[in-house]
Design a protein around this motif. Structure first.
Motif, PDB file in Angstrom:
ATOM      1  N   HIS A 148      -5.584   1.761   8.547  1.00  0.00           N
ATOM      2  CA  HIS A 148      -4.548   2.699   8.104  1.00  0.00           C
ATOM      3  C   HIS A 148      -4.711   3.157   6.658  1.00  0.00           C
ATOM      4  N   THR A 149      -5.496   2.427   5.886  1.00  0.00           N
ATOM      5  CA  THR A 149      -5.597   2.760   4.465  1.00  0.00           C
ATOM      6  C   THR A 149      -6.844   2.147   3.833  1.00  0.00           C
ATOM      7  N   ASP A 150      -7.358   2.843   2.806  1.00  0.00           N
ATOM      8  CA  ASP A 150      -8.365   2.170   1.987  1.00  0.00           C
ATOM      9  C   ASP A 150      -7.777   1.870   0.610  1.00  0.00           C
ATOM     10  N   ASN A 151      -6.458   1.942   0.551  1.00  0.00           N
ATOM     11  CA  ASN A 151      -5.775   1.698  -0.718  1.00  0.00           C
ATOM     12  C   ASN A 151      -4.793   0.529  -0.566  1.00  0.00           C
ATOM     13  N   SER A 184       0.847  -1.195   0.000  1.00  0.00           N
ATOM     14  CA  SER A 184       0.000   0.000   0.000  1.00  0.00           C
ATOM     15  C   SER A 184       0.878   1.239   0.000  1.00  0.00           C
ATOM     16  N   ASP A 196       0.195   3.900   1.266  1.00  0.00           N
ATOM     17  CA  ASP A 196       0.000   4.609   2.536  1.00  0.00           C
ATOM     18  C   ASP A 196       0.798   3.999   3.681  1.00  0.00           C
TER      19      ASP A 196
END
Ligand code: ADP
Ligand code: MG
Length: 234
Positions: A99-102, A63, A65
């Motif tokens: 922590h992320t949606d990516n 990721s 991010d």
């Protein structure tokens, strides 16, 4: 793989770093050993991935991010069955979600042979231009700052001196019953980063920073198990 196309691709999609998988492809194309790996979309691909690689395996979050993957539970090592791989991928997915949606997938790779974890880096100094650094991993770099730097290009003699000047070099040479690391493999890796034909000069203007952390050095070889490339966006 075309290194320039890979970098151009990342820049045109707005990225200023290469993801770990692509970073390792670049390292591989310069002759640095990297683990066999697969990028998988999710836990359901565990069985298929497990059958294509040589266990034990490692699973990692991919990721943009998440830079320090293990800090958030994004790395699981020593996976020796398809079930444990699937379980690990589920746990990583759960750990990463806050922590992320990516999530760009998961890197599943073979374990490097046991060895010392060292760090090889390249960066761009305002005054000196491309430079290369070397140190032992973890607390030795972060707490004790026991690192060696040289301006590129380095010779094999410079590379050997970078090893010799570390205060912690005895650890690499088997002090306290540890493994005796292949210094030839370290010199070779340093040359591929900071030598005349190394990445820092070959990719000057495109790549501003390279971080191999860690490079795992056994008695006979050095394997880059993590890679971060910072790209020049202009
Ligand atoms: P990060 O630095 O983002 O937390 P790494 O990819 O460096 O994640 O993995 C964390 C640690 O897991 C490494 O320092 C190393 O100890 C171990 N590790 C990762 N990949 C491998 C591998 N292929 N073989 C052996 N150990 C690994
Ligand atoms: Mg790392």
């Amino acid at each position: 793989m075309d290194v320039n196309a890979c970098i151009a691709d990342a820049v045109s999609s707005g990225r200023d770093t290469l993801d770990e998988g692509n970073g390792k492809k670049v390292l591989g194309s310069f002759g640095i050993k990297v683990p066999q790996s697969l990028l998988v979309p999710g836990p359901d691909a565990a069985g298929d991935a497990f059958s294509q690689l040589q266990a034990p395996l490692v699973a990692k979050i991919v990721s943009p991010d998440i830079i320090h993957k293990s800090d958030i539970g994004g790395v699981k090592v020593g996976l020796d069955s398809a079930e444990s791989l699937e379980q690990a991928l589920r746990e990583i997915e759960t750990a990463a979600k806050p922590h992320t949606d990516n999530i760009g997938g998961y890197l599943v790779e073979e374990m490097a042979p046991k060895g010392h974890e060292v760090v090889v880096g390249g960066s761009t100094d305002q005054t000196f231009g491309p430079i290369v650094m070397f140190g032992l991993g973890g607390i030795f770099v972060e707490v004790l700052a026991d690192v060696a730097f040289r301006i590129c290009p380095i010779t094999t003699l410079d590379a050997q001196e970078m090893i010799d000047e570390l205060k912690t070099v005895k650890l690499l040479r088997g002090a306290r019953g540890g493994i005796v690391a292949s210094e030839d493999a370290i010199v070779d890796t340093l040359m591929k980063v900071g030598g005349e034909e190394g990445m820092m000069l070959a990719l000057e203007g495109k790549v501003t920073e390279i971080d191999i952390n860690p490079l795992i050095v056994s008695e006979s070889e050095a394997v880059a198990v993590d890679a971060r490339f910072v790209l020049n966006k202009d």
